[in-house]
Design an enzyme around this catalytic site. Structure first.
Site, PDB file in Angstrom:
ATOM      1  N   CYS B 130       7.930  20.104  33.004  1.00 11.91           N
ATOM      2  CA  CYS B 130       7.439  18.898  33.387  1.00 11.91           C
ATOM      3  C   CYS B 130       5.988  18.624  33.638  1.00 11.91           C
ATOM      4  O   CYS B 130       5.342  17.973  33.209  1.00 11.91           O
ATOM      5  CB  CYS B 130       8.348  18.149  34.238  1.00 11.91           C
ATOM      6  SG  CYS B 130       8.808  19.040  35.768  1.00 11.91           S
ATOM      7  N   HIS B 237       5.293  13.365  38.986  1.00 10.66           N
ATOM      8  CA  HIS B 237       4.652  14.209  39.443  1.00 10.66           C
ATOM      9  C   HIS B 237       3.085  13.762  39.449  1.00 10.66           C
ATOM     10  O   HIS B 237       2.712  13.218  38.341  1.00 10.66           O
ATOM     11  CB  HIS B 237       4.699  15.473  38.454  1.00 10.66           C
ATOM     12  CG  HIS B 237       5.987  16.176  38.557  1.00 10.66           C
ATOM     13  ND1 HIS B 237       7.055  16.044  39.444  1.00 10.66           N
ATOM     14  CD2 HIS B 237       6.534  17.199  37.814  1.00 10.66           C
ATOM     15  CE1 HIS B 237       7.971  16.726  39.375  1.00 10.66           C
ATOM     16  NE2 HIS B 237       8.010  17.265  38.385  1.00 10.66           N
TER      17      HIS B 237
END
Lengths: 332, 332
Positions: B130, B237
């Site tokens: 990710c 994130h």
């Protein structure tokens, strides 16, 4: 032993409260202590070493009485007005605001790094920005040994760095309430924005970190860039620091240097999940360094992770340590 | 228009759930869909496009029926065993685990960056980590224009990146409960430790970020270092990225490049407090880029701030986009 008259200005704020607590803990040779604040908080009762004190309003004549050292944490405007008044009466102001930090006539001090700078003060000494203080504690022994060329700071800063109202924003935000202090909710978020933006696209916090590091380390040749970020942590700033040295280094020797440096506790045992974190650094006066590892993408590169209590080492403790440096010299 | 048989393996996990949702949203040409999981979750009922499906147990004969594409998000062990079985039956596996990513025979794909790599797959395509995916979306147009020499990553990673149990650790931690997933409490803390530590002192997460960036960008000459940190954010994130280019650049032109690049939304208006944040990126498929500013401490230096939904673009959406690339080629 000679005793001194001390004042805490901005005594009811988050840092002011901690200044009082650290003065107690470190047991300074205090004759008289005065707690001062704005009109709004004047009259508040404060306990110090078992006695009760009433916070007095900060006024132009507050320094007519003999005060040796005044620890200021009352904001930039108050400091700009009252620090020169106090200094003119013979008091040495140790100021936690950013007002005087880059003034060439004012020393900016972290006692582990440049304690000798207290000697050329003209009545005002500046206490660095919280994010700078812990960084230079970690960087100084490395700079002395290997000469730093370039620093890239990325910070993870706690809400207590924005004072009581920052703290409350996280506390209330966790209950679903709207932010009052920050531009956006901080609970469950990270905000890449501390202090105001400059034309360059950098924030004042980032510029402070750059300029203050150079001033404290006495080295304008340092090349420094920074990204400062607010994170949903109540207390304790963390910093990811990438460093490029002039000289080559041995990693084991470098770790030993940090272990032996003043004010540093090395927490670096990844195999046992030992590394600095805000929850373990909060409440401590030391600067914690870990994740110490070579960065092979550049000659003599290094990555480290530095955490400290931003209200203690980043503000109150450092200010009290500066007072101790003064007292040490006066008592000789 | 030709329709395809699709399977979602690990259908009841956090990423598997999102794969289903993204498949609905993007309206893929699906003939039959199958949801699979381990014995533990088999039997679970799932809604898809208005119909109810029963999750079947993943078995060695699960791919005996004709399946064109299987989206795997079932962990490394399951992928190691079942991806080759599926591939041997003519299915193309798009796998979200780290198992195949650095295998030279397996393409690692971010459709905005290297969609052409789907063409040399041998039945398995890897979906990147990710933290890598959002980074390369932002870096690719810059690398093409100015050639990147060096990258310094510092990440602020959400708990959803550790799956449902990571998510629960923050949720329960905010109520004062002990952590189950992470080594330390994540509520009110930041942890500079994601995945396991290697001998070098770097974590596997940091090494993944370095190696996967090089593989996806087809450039082993890139010099990359990383510090990856878990923060108390539920989803999304954030990454502070410092870049050094080979060529000089004009900052206005660079911003325009990013604005015109696929999959990117530039949020960069500091004067109006516009910058990417997890709370605004969560739920979106794009990668958000802001805090774009020159780093003057090195020739052709740049700092940027990149945020994306790690469950969507960082996992499910990217996997579905890879499926779309396959279908586009098959349907020609």
């Amino acid at each position: 032993m000679k005793k001194y008259n001390i004042a805490v200005v901005g005594a009811t704020g988050m840092v002011g409260n901690m200044m009082r607590q650290v003065l107690e803990e470190r047991n300074l040779p205090i004759e008289n202590i005065y707690f001062m604040s704005s009109f709004r908080s004047a009259g508040t009762k404060i306990k110090f070493m078992g006695s009760e004190y009433i916070v007095e309003e900060l006024l132009e004549n507050s320094f007519d009485k003999p005060i040796d050292i005044a620890l200021f944490s009352a904001g930039g405007g108050t400091s700009a007005k009252f620090s020169p008044i106090a200094a003119s009466k013979g008091c040495v102001v140790i100021d936690n605001s950013s007002t005087w930090r880059m003034d060439a006539k004012v020393p900016l001090i972290v006692p582990e790094v440049n304690p000798e700078d207290v000697e050329w003060n003209n009545g005002i000494i500046a206490n660095p920005n919280c994010s700078t203080t812990q960084a230079v504690v970690a960087l100084k022994p490395l700079h002395d040994a290997y000469k730093i060329k370039r620093i890239i700071y990325t910070t993870f800063q706690a809400v207590s760095g924005a004072g009581m109202s920052g703290y409350k924003d996280l506390e209330n935000g966790l209950k679903g309430e709207e932010p009052q202090k920050f531009s956006y909710p901080i609970a469950g978020n990270v905000i890449p924005h501390i202090d105001v933006f400059e034309e360059s696209g950098y924030t004042k916090e980032e510029i402070k970190l750059v300029n203050e590091t150079k001033k404290i380390m006495h080295d304008d040749s340092l090349r420094i860039t920074a990204t400062t970020v607010r994170v949903p942590v109540f207390n304790g700033h963390s910093e990811s620091i990438n460093i490029e040295f002039e000289k080559s280094y041995d990693i084991a020797e470098l770790k030993k240097l940090l272990q032996n440096a003043p004010g540093i506790i090395v927490q670096d045992d990844p195999a046992n999940n030992v590394y600095p974190m805000p929850i373990t650094a909060s409440g401590k006066d030391e600067t914690f360094v870990g994740r110490i590892r070579r960065d092979d993408t550049v000659e003599n590169g290094l990555n480290i992770w530095v955490v400290a209590d931003n209200i203690r080492k980043g503000a109150a403790t450092n200010a009290v340590q500066i007072a101790e440096e003064l007292i040490k010299r006066w008592s000789k």
